[in-house]
Motif scaffolding. Structure first.
Motif, short mmCIF file in Angstrom:
data_model
loop_
_atom_site.label_atom_id
_atom_site.label_comp_id
_atom_site.label_asym_id
_atom_site.label_seq_id
_atom_site.Cartn_x
_atom_site.Cartn_y
_atom_site.Cartn_z
N SER A 113 0.46 -1.16 -0.03
CA SER A 113 0.06 0.23 0.12
C SER A 113 0.94 1.69 0.17
O SER A 113 1.90 1.43 -0.07
N VAL A 114 0.31 2.12 -0.13
CA VAL A 114 0.58 3.69 0.00
C VAL A 114 0.60 4.26 1.64
O VAL A 114 -0.76 4.74 1.97
N VAL A 115 1.16 4.69 2.50
CA VAL A 115 0.99 5.63 3.36
C VAL A 115 1.48 6.83 2.98
O VAL A 115 2.65 7.55 2.24
N GLY A 116 0.47 8.05 3.29
CA GLY A 116 1.34 9.35 3.52
C GLY A 116 1.96 10.31 4.66
O GLY A 116 1.01 9.92 5.74
N VAL A 117 2.79 10.78 4.83
CA VAL A 117 3.03 11.33 5.98
C VAL A 117 3.29 12.88 6.09
O VAL A 117 3.63 13.47 4.76
N SER A 118 2.97 13.68 7.07
CA SER A 118 3.37 15.29 6.90
C SER A 118 4.47 15.11 7.56
O SER A 118 5.33 14.42 7.74
N TRP A 119 5.27 16.60 7.98
CA TRP A 119 6.72 16.35 8.69
C TRP A 119 6.24 17.14 9.74
O TRP A 119 5.54 17.95 10.38
N GLY A 120 7.85 17.42 10.71
CA GLY A 120 7.58 18.58 11.82
C GLY A 120 7.80 18.25 12.87
O GLY A 120 8.56 16.86 12.64
N ASN A 121 8.10 18.48 14.31
CA ASN A 121 8.82 18.27 15.70
C ASN A 121 7.78 17.10 15.78
O ASN A 121 8.69 15.71 16.29
N THR A 122 6.86 16.45 15.28
CA THR A 122 5.76 15.29 16.09
C THR A 122 5.98 14.53 15.27
O THR A 122 6.85 13.36 16.13
N MET A 123 6.26 14.57 13.89
CA MET A 123 6.60 13.57 13.16
C MET A 123 7.50 12.97 14.02
O MET A 123 7.91 11.69 13.66
N ASN A 124 8.85 13.99 14.11
CA ASN A 124 10.13 13.38 14.16
C ASN A 124 10.56 12.84 15.37
O ASN A 124 10.84 12.03 15.45
N THR A 125 9.52 12.59 16.04
CA THR A 125 8.99 12.33 17.47
C THR A 125 8.42 10.74 17.33
O THR A 125 8.93 9.66 18.22
N LEU A 126 8.07 11.07 16.39
CA LEU A 126 7.12 9.54 16.44
C LEU A 126 7.96 8.97 14.94
O LEU A 126 7.53 7.41 15.96
N ALA A 127 8.19 9.06 14.71
CA ALA A 127 9.88 8.13 13.75
C ALA A 127 10.67 8.07 14.88
O ALA A 127 11.49 6.78 14.64
N SER A 128 11.19 7.85 16.10
CA SER A 128 12.41 7.53 17.04
C SER A 128 11.29 6.62 17.31
O SER A 128 11.98 5.95 17.94
N GLU A 129 9.99 6.26 17.71
CA GLU A 129 9.28 5.41 18.51
C GLU A 129 9.16 4.03 17.54
O GLU A 129 8.47 3.30 18.08
N ILE A 130 9.37 4.60 16.04
CA ILE A 130 8.39 3.24 15.35
C ILE A 130 10.26 2.38 14.73
O ILE A 130 11.21 2.51 14.36
N GLN A 131 9.31 1.04 15.20
CA GLN A 131 10.35 -0.54 15.59
C GLN A 131 9.46 -1.28 13.83
O GLN A 131 8.49 -0.96 13.08
N LYS A 132 10.35 -2.31 13.94
CA LYS A 132 10.14 -3.12 12.40
C LYS A 132 8.83 -3.32 12.55
O LYS A 132 8.29 -4.03 13.51
N MET A 133 8.09 -3.62 11.19
CA MET A 133 6.62 -3.84 11.01
C MET A 133 6.39 -5.11 10.58
O MET A 133 7.51 -6.13 9.49
N SER A 134 5.14 -5.90 10.46
CA SER A 134 5.38 -7.01 9.30
C SER A 134 4.68 -6.81 8.43
O SER A 134 5.52 -8.01 7.27
N VAL A 135 3.95 -6.11 8.07
CA VAL A 135 3.33 -5.38 6.36
C VAL A 135 4.92 -5.19 6.03
O VAL A 135 6.23 -4.51 6.27
N THR A 136 4.57 -5.07 4.55
CA THR A 136 5.37 -4.99 3.76
C THR A 136 5.60 -4.38 1.60
O THR A 136 4.15 -4.20 1.91
#
Length: 326
Positions: A113-136
């Motif tokens: 699939s396709v996922v759209g994302v914005s950016w900013g301070n909150t999204m940077n914090t979210l990025a630091s919490e993302i771990q490997k997922m089972s979706v490919t």
């Protein structure tokens, strides 16, 4: 590193291992090493400061159901998670909200699939919490331009790169500013083949993830040089309360400046509302008005928010309803 430095590092590592791995108390370690208990405490803190010791609290948060149900009822949301505030410190609360969303992201993302994302301070914090997922094979695309006008970094690439890597997909950036000087420039940029392809890919997304920006001069849009001070003041005068993907709205979710909105390079509010999952992640009591405006504008249908902000959004909503009936 000289001999003294090496000895100090080895002492920090030894004390850390005795405390965290051998589970010895600080008093026992002090006796064993011939040092004071206060020195043990200082060595452990130095280990944290230098990055030798990383403390990670892995606890499954439970949503505050009372507020969750009220938010669903008031705004017709598909899904809500209200993160409890265990420590009233802004950075910790934001990290807790982002970690909760990161842990639950797979429920909103499909293979191929396709996922759209914005950016900013909150999204940077979210990025630091993302771990490997089972979706490919998930392609991640930026929803709006992220090139700053000043040297300050917007961090726009981090969330794209991190989420794409976690889902074994590719990341696609929108390599232009979020806001340009005129509608004609915006139109030209949107017709550039690279930008056009990115925006077309964003249109194919079923899931989008965005933060809600408050109207403050501490915001990354202001800091990145998109506005002069008098231009930003005009947004206050027009009763803007916040932005999503660099598009500004008032407390009722209405665009406050059509001319400014036409200068944005990125997904429109009309396109945002077509998505199956429109996930907003927000934390901070300074974002109460912006969050309420976003909800009344029907921009998110999935909300991740902290307990204190959620409480105040609902109070503000009831006040607003009362004013409109008078």
């Amino acid at each position: 590193m000289d001999k003294v430095d090496k000895n100090k590092v080895y002492q920090i590592i030894k004390v850390a291992k005795l405390y965290y791995e051998a589970k010895l108390g600080q008093e026992d370690i002090a006796k064993m090493e011939g040092i004071s208990k206060a020195t043990v405490s200082r060595l452990l803190q130095k280990g944290i400061d230098k990055g030798f010791i990383k403390v990670y609290i892995d606890y499954q948060m439970e949503s505050v159901s009372r507020l969750e149900n009220k938010l669903k009822q008031c705004f017709g949301l598909k899904d809500v998670f209200v993160c409890p505030v265990t420590i009233n410190m802004e950075d910790i609360v934001l990290r807790d909200v982002c970690k909760t969303l990161a842990d639950r992201l797979e429920r909103y993302i499909q293979n191929n699939s396709v996922v759209g994302v914005s950016w900013g301070n909150t999204m940077n914090t979210l990025a630091s919490e993302i771990q490997k997922m089972s979706v490919t094979n998930v392609n991640v695309v930026q929803l709006n331009g992220g090139v700053p006008k000043h040297t300050i970094s917007t961090g726009a690439t981090r969330i794209v790169d991190t989420l794409a890597a976690a889902c074994d997909g590719e990341g696609y950036l929108c390599p232009v500013p979020a806001i340009v000087d005129s509608k004609s420039i915006s139109d030209v940029l949107k017709n550039d083949s690279q930008v056009r392809n990115v925006l077309h890919l964003a249109e194919q997304s079923e899931t989008i993830i965005f933060s809600i920006g408050a109207l403050t001069k501490q915001s990354i849009l202001f800091q990145a040089g998109y506005f002069k001070e008098d231009e930003y003041n005009q947004l206050f005068l027009k009763k803007a309360v916040g932005d999503i993907c660099s598009r500004f709205f008032n407390i009722y979710g209405e665009i406050v400046d059509e001319e400014l909105d036409q200068r944005v390079v990125g997904m429109s509010f009309e396109e945002i509302k077509k998505k199956k999952y429109r996930i907003a992640v927000v934390s901070g009591e300074n974002k109460v008005d912006a969050t309420l405006g976003a909800l009344l504008g029907d921009f998110p249908n999935v909300l991740y928010i902290d307990e204190k902000t959620a409480e105040k959004v609902l109070v503000k909503y009831e006040t607003l309803k009362l004013k409109r009936t008078l």
